[in-house]
Design a protein around this motif. Structure first.
Motif, PDB file in Angstrom:
ATOM      1  N   LEU A  37       0.815  -1.211   0.000  1.00 28.67           N
ATOM      2  CA  LEU A  37       0.000   0.000   0.000  1.00 28.67           C
ATOM      3  C   LEU A  37       0.847   1.259   0.000  1.00 28.67           C
ATOM      4  O   LEU A  37       0.480   2.269  -0.601  1.00 28.67           O
ATOM      5  N   SER A  38       1.998   1.209   0.669  1.00 26.07           N
ATOM      6  CA  SER A  38       2.847   2.398   0.776  1.00 26.07           C
ATOM      7  C   SER A  38       3.879   2.498  -0.332  1.00 26.07           C
ATOM      8  O   SER A  38       4.675   3.453  -0.347  1.00 26.07           O
ATOM      9  N   GLY A  39       3.901   1.522  -1.261  1.00 22.32           N
ATOM     10  CA  GLY A  39       4.839   1.590  -2.375  1.00 22.32           C
ATOM     11  C   GLY A  39       6.248   1.166  -2.026  1.00 22.32           C
ATOM     12  O   GLY A  39       7.184   1.449  -2.777  1.00 22.32           O
ATOM     13  N   LEU A  40       6.425   0.473  -0.900  1.00 31.75           N
ATOM     14  CA  LEU A  40       7.766   0.058  -0.467  1.00 31.75           C
ATOM     15  C   LEU A  40       8.016  -1.426  -0.687  1.00 31.75           C
ATOM     16  O   LEU A  40       9.035  -1.961  -0.239  1.00 31.75           O
ATOM     17  N   ASP A  41       7.121  -2.111  -1.420  1.00 27.07           N
ATOM     18  CA  ASP A  41       7.198  -3.559  -1.514  1.00 27.07           C
ATOM     19  C   ASP A  41       8.386  -4.063  -2.320  1.00 27.07           C
ATOM     20  O   ASP A  41       8.679  -5.258  -2.308  1.00 27.07           O
ATOM     21  N   ASP A  42       9.092  -3.179  -3.028  1.00 21.86           N
ATOM     22  CA  ASP A  42      10.262  -3.626  -3.781  1.00 21.86           C
ATOM     23  C   ASP A  42      11.561  -3.500  -2.981  1.00 21.86           C
ATOM     24  O   ASP A  42      12.640  -3.779  -3.498  1.00 21.86           O
ATOM     25  N   SER A  43      11.470  -3.092  -1.721  1.00 21.21           N
ATOM     26  CA  SER A  43      12.667  -2.909  -0.905  1.00 21.21           C
ATOM     27  C   SER A  43      12.878  -4.111   0.006  1.00 21.21           C
ATOM     28  O   SER A  43      11.939  -4.548   0.681  1.00 21.21           O
ATOM     29  N   PRO A  44      14.100  -4.653   0.055  1.00 21.89           N
ATOM     30  CA  PRO A  44      14.356  -5.829   0.902  1.00 21.89           C
ATOM     31  C   PRO A  44      14.205  -5.534   2.395  1.00 21.89           C
ATOM     32  O   PRO A  44      13.943  -6.433   3.175  1.00 21.89           O
ATOM     33  N   TRP A  45      14.346  -4.263   2.768  1.00 17.99           N
ATOM     34  CA  TRP A  45      14.266  -3.905   4.179  1.00 17.99           C
ATOM     35  C   TRP A  45      12.868  -3.492   4.617  1.00 17.99           C
ATOM     36  O   TRP A  45      12.621  -3.218   5.793  1.00 17.99           O
ATOM     37  N   ALA A  46      11.907  -3.440   3.668  1.00 21.05           N
ATOM     38  CA  ALA A  46      10.579  -2.903   3.970  1.00 21.05           C
ATOM     39  C   ALA A  46       9.875  -3.688   5.071  1.00 21.05           C
ATOM     40  O   ALA A  46       9.307  -3.111   6.006  1.00 21.05           O
ATOM     41  N   GLY A  47       9.907  -5.022   4.986  1.00 22.57           N
ATOM     42  CA  GLY A  47       9.206  -5.827   5.977  1.00 22.57           C
ATOM     43  C   GLY A  47       9.713  -5.598   7.390  1.00 22.57           C
ATOM     44  O   GLY A  47       8.938  -5.403   8.323  1.00 22.57           O
ATOM     45  N   LYS A  48      11.047  -5.594   7.540  1.00 23.96           N
ATOM     46  CA  LYS A  48      11.628  -5.373   8.873  1.00 23.96           C
ATOM     47  C   LYS A  48      11.314  -3.970   9.382  1.00 23.96           C
ATOM     48  O   LYS A  48      10.980  -3.794  10.556  1.00 23.96           O
ATOM     49  N   ALA A  49      11.432  -2.997   8.477  1.00 26.15           N
ATOM     50  CA  ALA A  49      11.177  -1.617   8.889  1.00 26.15           C
ATOM     51  C   ALA A  49       9.728  -1.438   9.345  1.00 26.15           C
ATOM     52  O   ALA A  49       9.450  -0.780  10.353  1.00 26.15           O
ATOM     53  N   ILE A  50       8.779  -2.034   8.620  1.00 24.23           N
ATOM     54  CA  ILE A  50       7.370  -1.886   8.970  1.00 24.23           C
ATOM     55  C   ILE A  50       7.078  -2.583  10.291  1.00 24.23           C
ATOM     56  O   ILE A  50       6.295  -2.080  11.115  1.00 24.23           O
ATOM     57  N   ARG A  51       7.708  -3.720  10.553  1.00 23.12           N
ATOM     58  CA  ARG A  51       7.516  -4.382  11.852  1.00 23.12           C
ATOM     59  C   ARG A  51       8.040  -3.512  12.994  1.00 23.12           C
ATOM     60  O   ARG A  51       7.415  -3.407  14.057  1.00 23.12           O
ATOM     61  N   LEU A  52       9.205  -2.902  12.773  1.00 24.12           N
ATOM     62  CA  LEU A  52       9.757  -2.021  13.809  1.00 24.12           C
ATOM     63  C   LEU A  52       8.840  -0.826  14.058  1.00 24.12           C
ATOM     64  O   LEU A  52       8.624  -0.424  15.217  1.00 24.12           O
ATOM     65  N   VAL A  53       8.299  -0.275  12.970  1.00 21.33           N
ATOM     66  CA  VAL A  53       7.357   0.839  13.128  1.00 21.33           C
ATOM     67  C   VAL A  53       6.108   0.370  13.867  1.00 21.33           C
ATOM     68  O   VAL A  53       5.538   1.097  14.696  1.00 21.33           O
ATOM     69  N   GLY A  54       5.670  -0.860  13.596  1.00 20.32           N
ATOM     70  CA  GLY A  54       4.516  -1.402  14.298  1.00 20.32           C
ATOM     71  C   GLY A  54       4.749  -1.511  15.796  1.00 20.32           C
ATOM     72  O   GLY A  54       3.870  -1.181  16.602  1.00 20.32           O
ATOM     73  N   ILE A  55       5.951  -1.970  16.174  1.00 17.55           N
ATOM     74  CA  ILE A  55       6.291  -2.043  17.599  1.00 17.55           C
ATOM     75  C   ILE A  55       6.278  -0.644  18.215  1.00 17.55           C
ATOM     76  O   ILE A  55       5.775  -0.429  19.324  1.00 17.55           O
ATOM     77  N   ARG A  56       6.823   0.325  17.466  1.00 16.28           N
ATOM     78  CA  ARG A  56       6.829   1.709  17.960  1.00 16.28           C
ATOM     79  C   ARG A  56       5.414   2.234  18.150  1.00 16.28           C
ATOM     80  O   ARG A  56       5.112   2.899  19.141  1.00 16.28           O
TER      81      ARG A  56
END
Length: 306
Positions: A37-56
């Motif tokens: 949805l945010s247009g970051l699905d082509d980045s290898p780090w997107a999944g980890k970054a989104i999980r970290l943001v979720g924890i925050r």
């Protein structure tokens, strides 16, 4: 800021807390969908970054929903918003086509949320008119008094009665027009005085006050009177907000209320209950000379009369 607006901003902060909770759960449960949805699905780090943001976001939710005054905690969300906008800005610079548009849409959404967060946080720091700076200490206590509400209200409304059960009070003098002069005596005979005004007085329901402009000790509060369940008398609820001055005077005022000020207020209310139900504060033969609460400091255990 009026009391009504103050409550509105607290409710808005609580809403933002629930939004953080929902967003955090979604980011942890479905990071892939969020990255698409945010247009970051082509980045290898997107999944980890989104999980970290979720924890925050879950930490934001805990901070906002776990306190009675959530609005000042909205600054934690503002800091997180700044991090998100920075990350999305860098991502948008490296994308084109549909992904760039999705990143731009996500950035616009975060920017709108940032404005709401900043508005709430900034308004939370504005004091109510005439109230001075935000109080640094908030005290609450309650008690049930086995007397009719009319009688309990009238006794408290005669402010000169307060030193009979408030151990830190030397005297309260009514000076007319809803104003009164308060005096307390601290350690080493340090006297602290200020004037206060009654800002709301509802017969048999509520008495609210605040110190006037320029008071050495800025304070405000209210006492509410409601019928106790089962015809057991009157529920008395008290709230006191105060901001003690700095230096030796502030230290004296802090000591005046004891190491645990909220416990001191509860003790005052227990003495109030005694006065209302028995006519006096129960005391030993060590202080038979008066009913003023301050004299109860010098009691000793009761001894058989010789």
């Amino acid at each position: 800021m009026s009391e009504k607006n103050h409550r509105t901003h607290e409710r808005l902060a609580t809403t933002l807390g629930w939004a953080s909770l929902g967003l955090g759960v979604a980011q942890l449960a479905a990071p892939g969908a969020i990255s698409r949805l945010s247009g970051l699905d082509d980045s290898p780090w997107a999944g980890k970054a989104i999980r970290l943001v979720g924890i925050r976001e879950l930490l934001h939710a805990a901070a906002l929903l776990g306190t009675r005054r959530p609005a000042p905690m909205t600054w934690t969300r503002v800091a997180g918003d700044a991090m998100d906008l920075t990350m999305l800005g860098r991502a948008m610079a490296n994308r084109d086509g549909p992904r760039r548009r999705r990143v731009a849409a996500a950035s616009a959404a975060v920017a709108g949320i940032t404005l709401a967060d900043m508005y709430t946080a900034m308004r939370a720091n504005r004091p109510m008119p005439g109230a001075g700076p935000e109080p640094i200490t908030n005290l609450r206590a309650s008690i049930t008094v086995n007397r009719p509400r009319q009688e309990v209200y009238r006794f408290w409304r005669s402010l000169e009665n307060l030193p009979r059960f408030m151990i830190h009070l030397e005297s309260v003098e009514t000076i007319g027009g809803g104003y009164s002069h308060w005096k307390v005596r601290g350690p080493a005979h340090k006297v602290i005085e200020w004037d206060a005004e009654i800002v709301e007085d509802r017969e048999e329901q509520l008495i609210a006050w605040r110190s006037i402009e320029g008071a050495t000790v800025r304070n405000s509060g209210w006492v509410r009177f409601t019928d106790a369940p089962g015809g057991r008398g009157t529920e008395v609820r008290v709230r006191i907000d105060y901001e003690a001055p700095a230096g030796k005077l502030g230290l004296a005022f802090a000591r005046l209320l004891g190491e645990h000020p909220e416990q001191q207020v509860r003790d005052d209310l227990r003495r109030f209950k005694q006065v209302m139900e028995t006519g006096e504060v129960t005391r030993s033969e060590g202080s038979p000379e008066g009913t003023r609460a301050q004299r109860q400091l010098f009691q000793r255990p009761a001894q058989p009369v010789r």
